[in-house]
Motif scaffolding. Sequence first.
Motif, PDB file in Angstrom:
ATOM      1  N   ARG A 128      -6.086  -0.507   1.933  1.00  9.69           N
ATOM      2  CA  ARG A 128      -4.998  -1.177   2.672  1.00  9.69           C
ATOM      3  C   ARG A 128      -5.254  -2.677   2.795  1.00  9.69           C
ATOM      4  O   ARG A 128      -4.329  -3.450   3.037  1.00  9.69           O
ATOM      5  CB  ARG A 128      -4.848  -0.568   4.068  1.00  9.69           C
ATOM      6  CG  ARG A 128      -4.379   0.873   4.104  1.00  9.69           C
ATOM      7  CD  ARG A 128      -4.385   1.407   5.533  1.00  9.69           C
ATOM      8  NE  ARG A 128      -3.966   2.794   5.594  1.00  9.69           N
ATOM      9  CZ  ARG A 128      -4.762   3.837   5.347  1.00  9.69           C
ATOM     10  NH1 ARG A 128      -6.038   3.624   5.017  1.00  9.69           N
ATOM     11  NH2 ARG A 128      -4.307   5.068   5.436  1.00  9.69           N
ATOM     12  N   GLU A 129      -6.521  -3.082   2.642  1.00 15.76           N
ATOM     13  CA  GLU A 129      -6.884  -4.474   2.873  1.00 15.76           C
ATOM     14  C   GLU A 129      -7.146  -5.254   1.593  1.00 15.76           C
ATOM     15  O   GLU A 129      -7.537  -6.424   1.647  1.00 15.76           O
ATOM     16  CB  GLU A 129      -8.126  -4.533   3.776  1.00 15.76           C
ATOM     17  CG  GLU A 129      -7.962  -3.670   5.000  1.00 15.76           C
ATOM     18  CD  GLU A 129      -8.736  -4.175   6.205  1.00 15.76           C
ATOM     19  OE1 GLU A 129      -9.503  -5.132   6.055  1.00 15.76           O
ATOM     20  OE2 GLU A 129      -8.531  -3.600   7.254  1.00 15.76           O
ATOM     21  N   LEU A 130      -6.905  -4.616   0.449  1.00 13.54           N
ATOM     22  CA  LEU A 130      -7.053  -5.347  -0.812  1.00 13.54           C
ATOM     23  C   LEU A 130      -6.044  -6.492  -0.853  1.00 13.54           C
ATOM     24  O   LEU A 130      -4.839  -6.287  -0.700  1.00 13.54           O
ATOM     25  CB  LEU A 130      -6.815  -4.409  -1.995  1.00 13.54           C
ATOM     26  CG  LEU A 130      -6.926  -5.049  -3.386  1.00 13.54           C
ATOM     27  CD1 LEU A 130      -8.367  -5.424  -3.698  1.00 13.54           C
ATOM     28  CD2 LEU A 130      -6.361  -4.115  -4.453  1.00 13.54           C
ATOM     29  N   LYS A 131      -6.521  -7.715  -1.057  1.00 16.17           N
ATOM     30  CA  LYS A 131      -5.641  -8.885  -1.054  1.00 16.17           C
ATOM     31  C   LYS A 131      -4.868  -9.001  -2.366  1.00 16.17           C
ATOM     32  O   LYS A 131      -5.352  -8.576  -3.415  1.00 16.17           O
ATOM     33  CB  LYS A 131      -6.452 -10.161  -0.845  1.00 16.17           C
ATOM     34  CG  LYS A 131      -7.133 -10.259   0.505  1.00 16.17           C
ATOM     35  CD  LYS A 131      -7.928 -11.552   0.586  1.00 16.17           C
ATOM     36  CE  LYS A 131      -8.659 -11.667   1.911  1.00 16.17           C
ATOM     37  NZ  LYS A 131      -9.477 -12.914   1.967  1.00 16.17           N
ATOM     38  N   ARG A 132      -3.694  -9.589  -2.268  1.00 15.17           N
ATOM     39  CA  ARG A 132      -2.943  -9.887  -3.490  1.00 15.17           C
ATOM     40  C   ARG A 132      -3.661 -10.942  -4.308  1.00 15.17           C
ATOM     41  O   ARG A 132      -3.893 -10.772  -5.499  1.00 15.17           O
ATOM     42  CB  ARG A 132      -1.532 -10.399  -3.150  1.00 15.17           C
ATOM     43  CG  ARG A 132      -0.509  -9.342  -2.867  1.00 15.17           C
ATOM     44  CD  ARG A 132       0.862  -9.982  -2.829  1.00 15.17           C
ATOM     45  NE  ARG A 132       1.898  -8.979  -2.656  1.00 15.17           N
ATOM     46  CZ  ARG A 132       3.196  -9.229  -2.778  1.00 15.17           C
ATOM     47  NH1 ARG A 132       3.594 -10.467  -3.069  1.00 15.17           N
ATOM     48  NH2 ARG A 132       4.083  -8.270  -2.613  1.00 15.17           N
ATOM     49  N   PRO A 139      -0.648  11.008  -8.914  1.00 18.41           N
ATOM     50  CA  PRO A 139      -2.022  11.285  -9.355  1.00 18.41           C
ATOM     51  C   PRO A 139      -2.933  10.077  -9.250  1.00 18.41           C
ATOM     52  O   PRO A 139      -4.158  10.218  -9.283  1.00 18.41           O
ATOM     53  CB  PRO A 139      -1.841  11.741 -10.808  1.00 18.41           C
ATOM     54  CG  PRO A 139      -0.519  11.193 -11.239  1.00 18.41           C
ATOM     55  CD  PRO A 139       0.332  11.174  -9.999  1.00 18.41           C
ATOM     56  N   GLY A 140      -2.364   8.887  -9.127  1.00 17.45           N
ATOM     57  CA  GLY A 140      -3.180   7.681  -8.988  1.00 17.45           C
ATOM     58  C   GLY A 140      -3.813   7.536  -7.625  1.00 17.45           C
ATOM     59  O   GLY A 140      -4.730   6.737  -7.437  1.00 17.45           O
ATOM     60  N   GLY A 141      -3.295   8.289  -6.642  1.00 18.78           N
ATOM     61  CA  GLY A 141      -3.852   8.228  -5.296  1.00 18.78           C
ATOM     62  C   GLY A 141      -3.511   6.931  -4.581  1.00 18.78           C
ATOM     63  O   GLY A 141      -2.491   6.289  -4.858  1.00 18.78           O
ATOM     64  N   ALA A 142      -4.381   6.545  -3.667  1.00 20.58           N
ATOM     65  CA  ALA A 142      -4.156   5.330  -2.882  1.00 20.58           C
ATOM     66  C   ALA A 142      -4.045   4.115  -3.800  1.00 20.58           C
ATOM     67  O   ALA A 142      -4.895   3.891  -4.657  1.00 20.58           O
ATOM     68  CB  ALA A 142      -5.290   5.138  -1.885  1.00 20.58           C
ATOM     69  N   THR A 143      -2.980   3.340  -3.597  1.00 16.56           N
ATOM     70  CA  THR A 143      -2.685   2.193  -4.469  1.00 16.56           C
ATOM     71  C   THR A 143      -2.199   1.034  -3.609  1.00 16.56           C
ATOM     72  O   THR A 143      -1.429   1.232  -2.663  1.00 16.56           O
ATOM     73  CB  THR A 143      -1.593   2.567  -5.488  1.00 16.56           C
ATOM     74  OG1 THR A 143      -2.031   3.685  -6.267  1.00 16.56           O
ATOM     75  CG2 THR A 143      -1.283   1.416  -6.421  1.00 16.56           C
ATOM     76  N   ASN A 144      -2.631  -0.163  -3.929  1.00 15.69           N
ATOM     77  CA  ASN A 144      -2.144  -1.342  -3.219  1.00 15.69           C
ATOM     78  C   ASN A 144      -1.873  -2.448  -4.236  1.00 15.69           C
ATOM     79  O   ASN A 144      -2.718  -2.748  -5.079  1.00 15.69           O
ATOM     80  CB  ASN A 144      -3.169  -1.822  -2.193  1.00 15.69           C
ATOM     81  CG  ASN A 144      -2.551  -2.722  -1.133  1.00 15.69           C
ATOM     82  OD1 ASN A 144      -1.346  -3.006  -1.166  1.00 15.69           O
ATOM     83  ND2 ASN A 144      -3.357  -3.176  -0.181  1.00 15.69           N
ATOM     84  N   TYR A 148       0.818  -1.209   0.000  1.00 11.00           N
ATOM     85  CA  TYR A 148       0.000   0.000   0.000  1.00 11.00           C
ATOM     86  C   TYR A 148       0.854   1.262   0.000  1.00 11.00           C
ATOM     87  O   TYR A 148       1.805   1.382   0.766  1.00 11.00           O
ATOM     88  CB  TYR A 148      -0.897   0.003   1.231  1.00 11.00           C
ATOM     89  CG  TYR A 148      -1.749   1.249   1.359  1.00 11.00           C
ATOM     90  CD1 TYR A 148      -2.936   1.388   0.651  1.00 11.00           C
ATOM     91  CD2 TYR A 148      -1.352   2.291   2.199  1.00 11.00           C
ATOM     92  CE1 TYR A 148      -3.716   2.531   0.768  1.00 11.00           C
ATOM     93  CE2 TYR A 148      -2.132   3.440   2.328  1.00 11.00           C
ATOM     94  CZ  TYR A 148      -3.311   3.550   1.605  1.00 11.00           C
ATOM     95  OH  TYR A 148      -4.075   4.688   1.715  1.00 11.00           O
ATOM     96  N   VAL A 149       0.503   2.208  -0.872  1.00 13.13           N
ATOM     97  CA  VAL A 149       1.136   3.529  -0.893  1.00 13.13           C
ATOM     98  C   VAL A 149       0.053   4.566  -1.198  1.00 13.13           C
ATOM     99  O   VAL A 149      -0.924   4.275  -1.881  1.00 13.13           O
ATOM    100  CB  VAL A 149       2.272   3.641  -1.945  1.00 13.13           C
ATOM    101  CG1 VAL A 149       3.451   2.783  -1.575  1.00 13.13           C
ATOM    102  CG2 VAL A 149       1.765   3.274  -3.334  1.00 13.13           C
ATOM    103  N   GLU A 164      -7.086   2.960  -6.331  1.00 14.96           N
ATOM    104  CA  GLU A 164      -8.422   2.907  -5.743  1.00 14.96           C
ATOM    105  C   GLU A 164      -9.493   3.035  -6.823  1.00 14.96           C
ATOM    106  O   GLU A 164     -10.518   2.348  -6.780  1.00 14.96           O
ATOM    107  CB  GLU A 164      -8.583   4.016  -4.707  1.00 14.96           C
ATOM    108  CG  GLU A 164      -9.920   3.967  -3.994  1.00 14.96           C
ATOM    109  CD  GLU A 164      -9.988   4.898  -2.803  1.00 14.96           C
ATOM    110  OE1 GLU A 164     -10.977   4.800  -2.043  1.00 14.96           O
ATOM    111  OE2 GLU A 164      -9.066   5.716  -2.624  1.00 14.96           O
ATOM    112  N   ARG A 165      -9.279   3.902  -7.811  1.00 17.50           N
ATOM    113  CA  ARG A 165     -10.262   4.072  -8.876  1.00 17.50           C
ATOM    114  C   ARG A 165     -10.517   2.760  -9.607  1.00 17.50           C
ATOM    115  O   ARG A 165     -11.666   2.376  -9.853  1.00 17.50           O
ATOM    116  CB  ARG A 165      -9.785   5.137  -9.867  1.00 17.50           C
ATOM    117  CG  ARG A 165     -10.752   5.369 -11.030  1.00 17.50           C
ATOM    118  CD  ARG A 165     -10.202   6.402 -11.994  1.00 17.50           C
ATOM    119  NE  ARG A 165      -8.959   5.980 -12.611  1.00 17.50           N
ATOM    120  CZ  ARG A 165      -8.894   5.167 -13.666  1.00 17.50           C
ATOM    121  NH1 ARG A 165     -10.008   4.697 -14.214  1.00 17.50           N
ATOM    122  NH2 ARG A 165      -7.724   4.832 -14.171  1.00 17.50           N
TER     123      ARG A 165
END
Length: 209
Positions: free
Chosen positions: A64-68, A41-46, A34-35, A51-52
Amino acid sequence: MSEPQGKMPAGKKGGIAAAITLIIGAVFAVEGGYVDHPNDPGGATNHGVTERVARQHGYQGDMRELKRRCAVGGEICAESIYLKDYIERPGFLPLVEIDPVVAEEVIDTAVNMGPARPSRYFQRAVNAVCNTRLDVDGRIGPLTVKAWRDCRRNLGPRACRAMLARLDAQQEAEYDRLVRVNPRLRVFRRGWQNHRIGNVDPARCGRGA
């Protein structure tokens, strides 16, 4: 003429499942977790999924909880999103069958910057390496796939090495352009160089995934 996009017949998908698993694992290793950098510009990314994009797939949880990887069928996870958005939809499945090393480079770039640009990079690289005249329309369909399959068969592993070099060069030039257009992205430039350029080893060409 623009070409239609094609999909690999269902019977062949089973034969490349292991290669896809290895490719996705390699991309996960580069992407990390997670970053949410203020300059991105992509915002929250995991796991490389913004996120979009996650919301487009119906994921409603905390990023933060998106699974691999998905634990059950129908679950939304980074792996399922990779497969749909960065392998199947842009027409990259046949590339995995032809040469999983080159496919890894294309898919890695697709996760990093979306599939449109690496699709065009791939077509330009095929034209340069294979002396073809594909329309660079960003649609990886039957004409592009046939041109690459024939070229890979005729030139052998040196086609793979030449393609990796051409793909990396275009990707690196795009990073330089992005930083010029948006200096706030400069903070990411070294990381892109260290982790996305040359991350697929040409020594693997001819040895499969």
